[in-house]
Design a protein around this motif. Structure first.
Motif, PDB file in Angstrom:
ATOM      1  N   ASP A  22       2.087  -1.932   1.548  1.00  0.00           N
ATOM      2  CA  ASP A  22       1.289  -2.260   2.733  1.00  0.00           C
ATOM      3  C   ASP A  22       2.062  -1.924   4.004  1.00  0.00           C
ATOM      4  O   ASP A  22       1.477  -1.438   4.987  1.00  0.00           O
ATOM      5  CB  ASP A  22       0.909  -3.747   2.726  1.00  0.00           C
ATOM      6  N   ARG A  23       3.369  -2.169   3.970  1.00  0.00           N
ATOM      7  CA  ARG A  23       4.183  -1.867   5.146  1.00  0.00           C
ATOM      8  C   ARG A  23       4.240  -0.356   5.399  1.00  0.00           C
ATOM      9  O   ARG A  23       4.157   0.095   6.542  1.00  0.00           O
ATOM     10  CB  ARG A  23       5.595  -2.436   4.948  1.00  0.00           C
ATOM     11  N   LEU A  24       4.361   0.426   4.337  1.00  0.00           N
ATOM     12  CA  LEU A  24       4.359   1.881   4.482  1.00  0.00           C
ATOM     13  C   LEU A  24       3.018   2.376   5.011  1.00  0.00           C
ATOM     14  O   LEU A  24       2.958   3.249   5.887  1.00  0.00           O
ATOM     15  CB  LEU A  24       4.675   2.540   3.144  1.00  0.00           C
ATOM     16  N   ASP A  25       1.942   1.821   4.475  1.00  0.00           N
ATOM     17  CA  ASP A  25       0.614   2.207   4.960  1.00  0.00           C
ATOM     18  C   ASP A  25       0.429   1.835   6.428  1.00  0.00           C
ATOM     19  O   ASP A  25      -0.107   2.613   7.223  1.00  0.00           O
ATOM     20  CB  ASP A  25      -0.473   1.539   4.110  1.00  0.00           C
ATOM     21  N   ALA A  26       0.876   0.635   6.800  1.00  0.00           N
ATOM     22  CA  ALA A  26       0.725   0.181   8.177  1.00  0.00           C
ATOM     23  C   ALA A  26       1.504   1.054   9.151  1.00  0.00           C
ATOM     24  O   ALA A  26       1.143   1.177  10.325  1.00  0.00           O
ATOM     25  CB  ALA A  26       1.175  -1.270   8.303  1.00  0.00           C
ATOM     26  N   ALA A  27       2.579   1.690   8.647  1.00  0.00           N
ATOM     27  CA  ALA A  27       3.384   2.560   9.497  1.00  0.00           C
ATOM     28  C   ALA A  27       2.727   3.916   9.712  1.00  0.00           C
ATOM     29  O   ALA A  27       3.228   4.739  10.480  1.00  0.00           O
ATOM     30  CB  ALA A  27       4.766   2.752   8.884  1.00  0.00           C
ATOM     31  N   GLY A  28       1.612   4.147   9.017  1.00  0.00           N
ATOM     32  CA  GLY A  28       0.875   5.379   9.211  1.00  0.00           C
ATOM     33  C   GLY A  28       1.315   6.530   8.346  1.00  0.00           C
ATOM     34  O   GLY A  28       0.895   7.666   8.565  1.00  0.00           O
ATOM     35  N   LEU A  29       2.159   6.260   7.353  1.00  0.00           N
ATOM     36  CA  LEU A  29       2.567   7.328   6.468  1.00  0.00           C
ATOM     37  C   LEU A  29       1.439   7.651   5.498  1.00  0.00           C
ATOM     38  O   LEU A  29       0.744   6.756   5.018  1.00  0.00           O
ATOM     39  CB  LEU A  29       3.830   6.937   5.682  1.00  0.00           C
ATOM     40  N   SER A  30       1.281   8.920   5.229  1.00  0.00           N
ATOM     41  CA  SER A  30       0.265   9.355   4.274  1.00  0.00           C
ATOM     42  C   SER A  30       0.804  10.562   3.534  1.00  0.00           C
ATOM     43  O   SER A  30       1.893  11.058   3.844  1.00  0.00           O
ATOM     44  CB  SER A  30      -1.032   9.726   4.993  1.00  0.00           C
ATOM     45  N   THR A  40       3.248  10.564  -4.339  1.00  0.00           N
ATOM     46  CA  THR A  40       2.048  11.042  -3.654  1.00  0.00           C
ATOM     47  C   THR A  40       1.244   9.911  -3.021  1.00  0.00           C
ATOM     48  O   THR A  40       0.149  10.149  -2.515  1.00  0.00           O
ATOM     49  CB  THR A  40       1.127  11.799  -4.633  1.00  0.00           C
ATOM     50  N   ASN A  41       1.766   8.689  -3.041  1.00  0.00           N
ATOM     51  CA  ASN A  41       1.029   7.577  -2.431  1.00  0.00           C
ATOM     52  C   ASN A  41       2.006   6.448  -2.095  1.00  0.00           C
ATOM     53  O   ASN A  41       3.154   6.419  -2.569  1.00  0.00           O
ATOM     54  CB  ASN A  41      -0.082   7.074  -3.368  1.00  0.00           C
ATOM     55  N   ALA A  42       1.524   5.522  -1.264  1.00  0.00           N
ATOM     56  CA  ALA A  42       2.391   4.462  -0.755  1.00  0.00           C
ATOM     57  C   ALA A  42       2.885   3.534  -1.865  1.00  0.00           C
ATOM     58  O   ALA A  42       4.039   3.093  -1.840  1.00  0.00           O
ATOM     59  CB  ALA A  42       1.643   3.654   0.312  1.00  0.00           C
ATOM     60  N   PHE A  43       2.041   3.227  -2.836  1.00  0.00           N
ATOM     61  CA  PHE A  43       2.464   2.314  -3.898  1.00  0.00           C
ATOM     62  C   PHE A  43       3.626   2.911  -4.691  1.00  0.00           C
ATOM     63  O   PHE A  43       4.628   2.233  -4.963  1.00  0.00           O
ATOM     64  CB  PHE A  43       1.305   1.983  -4.834  1.00  0.00           C
ATOM     65  N   ASP A  44       3.494   4.186  -5.083  1.00  0.00           N
ATOM     66  CA  ASP A  44       4.566   4.808  -5.861  1.00  0.00           C
ATOM     67  C   ASP A  44       5.852   4.912  -5.047  1.00  0.00           C
ATOM     68  O   ASP A  44       6.959   4.737  -5.586  1.00  0.00           O
ATOM     69  CB  ASP A  44       4.131   6.191  -6.345  1.00  0.00           C
ATOM     70  N   VAL A  81      13.110  -0.278   3.201  1.00  0.00           N
ATOM     71  CA  VAL A  81      11.794   0.263   3.552  1.00  0.00           C
ATOM     72  C   VAL A  81      11.691   0.484   5.054  1.00  0.00           C
ATOM     73  O   VAL A  81      11.129   1.486   5.519  1.00  0.00           O
ATOM     74  CB  VAL A  81      10.677  -0.660   3.032  1.00  0.00           C
ATOM     75  N   ASP A  82      12.250  -0.434   5.836  1.00  0.00           N
ATOM     76  CA  ASP A  82      12.271  -0.236   7.279  1.00  0.00           C
ATOM     77  C   ASP A  82      13.056   1.026   7.653  1.00  0.00           C
ATOM     78  O   ASP A  82      12.688   1.757   8.581  1.00  0.00           O
ATOM     79  CB  ASP A  82      12.882  -1.450   7.979  1.00  0.00           C
ATOM     80  N   GLN A  83      14.144   1.285   6.928  1.00  0.00           N
ATOM     81  CA  GLN A  83      14.914   2.505   7.172  1.00  0.00           C
ATOM     82  C   GLN A  83      14.082   3.741   6.848  1.00  0.00           C
ATOM     83  O   GLN A  83      14.118   4.743   7.586  1.00  0.00           O
ATOM     84  CB  GLN A  83      16.190   2.485   6.330  1.00  0.00           C
ATOM     85  N   ARG A  84      13.341   3.669   5.756  1.00  0.00           N
ATOM     86  CA  ARG A  84      12.452   4.786   5.379  1.00  0.00           C
ATOM     87  C   ARG A  84      11.442   5.078   6.488  1.00  0.00           C
ATOM     88  O   ARG A  84      11.176   6.246   6.830  1.00  0.00           O
ATOM     89  CB  ARG A  84      11.727   4.433   4.071  1.00  0.00           C
ATOM     90  N   ILE A  85      10.896   4.017   7.081  1.00  0.00           N
ATOM     91  CA  ILE A  85       9.878   4.175   8.119  1.00  0.00           C
ATOM     92  C   ILE A  85      10.483   4.652   9.431  1.00  0.00           C
ATOM     93  O   ILE A  85       9.973   5.567  10.077  1.00  0.00           O
ATOM     94  CB  ILE A  85       9.124   2.848   8.321  1.00  0.00           C
ATOM     95  N   SER A  86      11.593   4.059   9.832  1.00  0.00           N
ATOM     96  CA  SER A  86      12.150   4.347  11.154  1.00  0.00           C
ATOM     97  C   SER A  86      12.821   5.712  11.222  1.00  0.00           C
ATOM     98  O   SER A  86      12.765   6.388  12.259  1.00  0.00           O
ATOM     99  CB  SER A  86      13.144   3.251  11.562  1.00  0.00           C
TER     100      SER A  86
END
Length: 304
Positions: A22-30, A40-44, A81-86
């Motif tokens: 959910d955090r990855l999705d909320a960050a707008g990653l697709s 190929t998706n946020a869950f994986d 996960v925050d590092q992945r997003i930022s």
């Protein structure tokens, strides 16, 4: 009166993964914005990061999904996960590991993350009809982290493999993987600009070259821009269609092929540009998980 502390609610591995997805999705990653480098998706993607951080097998979620996760471990996962997003660094660079056909490989920023569709063909035997008992010398050209060389050596125990790349940094990473899988006696690393230093001739040449066209290079998301551009851009001589490396390859390759040798070449989404650049060629196109127009086969006779 002493109050009994209320225990913190138990959070399971699966719940942590769902929260991180959910955090990855909320960050707008697709997918278009950077997946495709192992997931190929946020869950994986979340499962990969969570299981790796917790020291669990990344391909065995079912057996651990109900295991409780301590609050301090949850916090460490969240930081990753925050590092992945930022940073928009690919997950494989954060974990220094990527998997291809179930085989683990070391990776870092010196190489692109292994995802070649040629790996599928080595695994399912799609190439085998063009090989014989005389297929003994294999070249993995543009080897990167050495994953295709390793998979080829595993698929064909009787062959020896040259793994060639122009990048010394990439070859340093490939050496780690050759040693990790104990294939040093059968895989030779070769620093070479294309075929220039390759000691052929070969019976089978595998090549996942730089082929991305100029417009696509300009539109790459941050995760892909984190990878070495030298391994992606097919416009090294000033072209724009992604075919520069392949043009040079085709001028020299027949001399490096034995009589019945074949080339297995990956071109990704560039079939239209390939056909436009080489209209006289009629390759065999393999069916892969990405469709029937990403990997092709050419014989020496066609390339001569």
């Amino acid at each position: 009166m002493t109050k009994t502390p209320i225990p913190a609610p138990t959070v399971t591995v699966l719940e942590v993964i769902e929260q991180m997805a959910d955090r990855l999705d909320a960050a707008g990653l697709s997918f278009a914005d950077g997946y495709g480098q192992g997931t190929t998706n946020a869950f994986d993607e979340a499962a990969w990061l969570v299981l790796w951080k917790l020291g669990l097998e990344i391909d065995d979620l079912e057996s651990v999904e109900n295991r409780p996760v301590a609050p301090e471990d949850q916090a460490q996962v969240a930081l990753l996960v925050d590092q992945r997003i930022s940073t928009r660094q690919p997950a494989a660079y954060l974990t220094n590991e990527a998997w291809l056909m179930g085989v683990p490989f070391y990776v870092d920023e010196r190489v692109i993350i292994p995802r070649s569709l040629i790996a599928e063909l080595l695994d399912d035997g799609s190439i085998d009809d063009w090989l014989s008992d005389e297929t003994l010398r294999v070249l993995d050209l543009c080897t990167g982290n050495g994953s295709l060389a390793v998979l080829a050596a595993m698929a064909y125990p009787e062959v020896v493999v040259d793994a060639a790349d122009i990048s010394r940094d990439a070859l340093d990473v490939a050496r780690i993987n050759v040693e990790r899988h104990q294939l040093g006696s059968r895989i030779t690393l070769v620093e070479s600009d294309g075929l220039a230093a390759c000691p052929g001739p070969y019976d089978l040449i595998l090549c996942n070259p730089p082929y991305v066209n100029a417009a696509s290079m300009a539109a790459l998301p941050a995760e892909f821009r984190a990878e070495p551009g030298l391994a992606l851009s097919g416009n090294i001589h000033g072209g724009s269609d992604g075919m520069d490396f392949i043009r040079g390859l085709f001028l020299a390759i027949a001399a490096q092929m034995n009589e019945n040798a074949v080339l297995v070449l990956e071109i990704g989404n560039e079939r239209e540009n390939f056909v436009r650049a080489f209209p006289h060629l009629e390759p065999l196109w393999f069916e892969t998980s990405a469709g029937p127009d990403q990997v092709l086969l050419l014989t020496r006779e066609q390339l001569a």
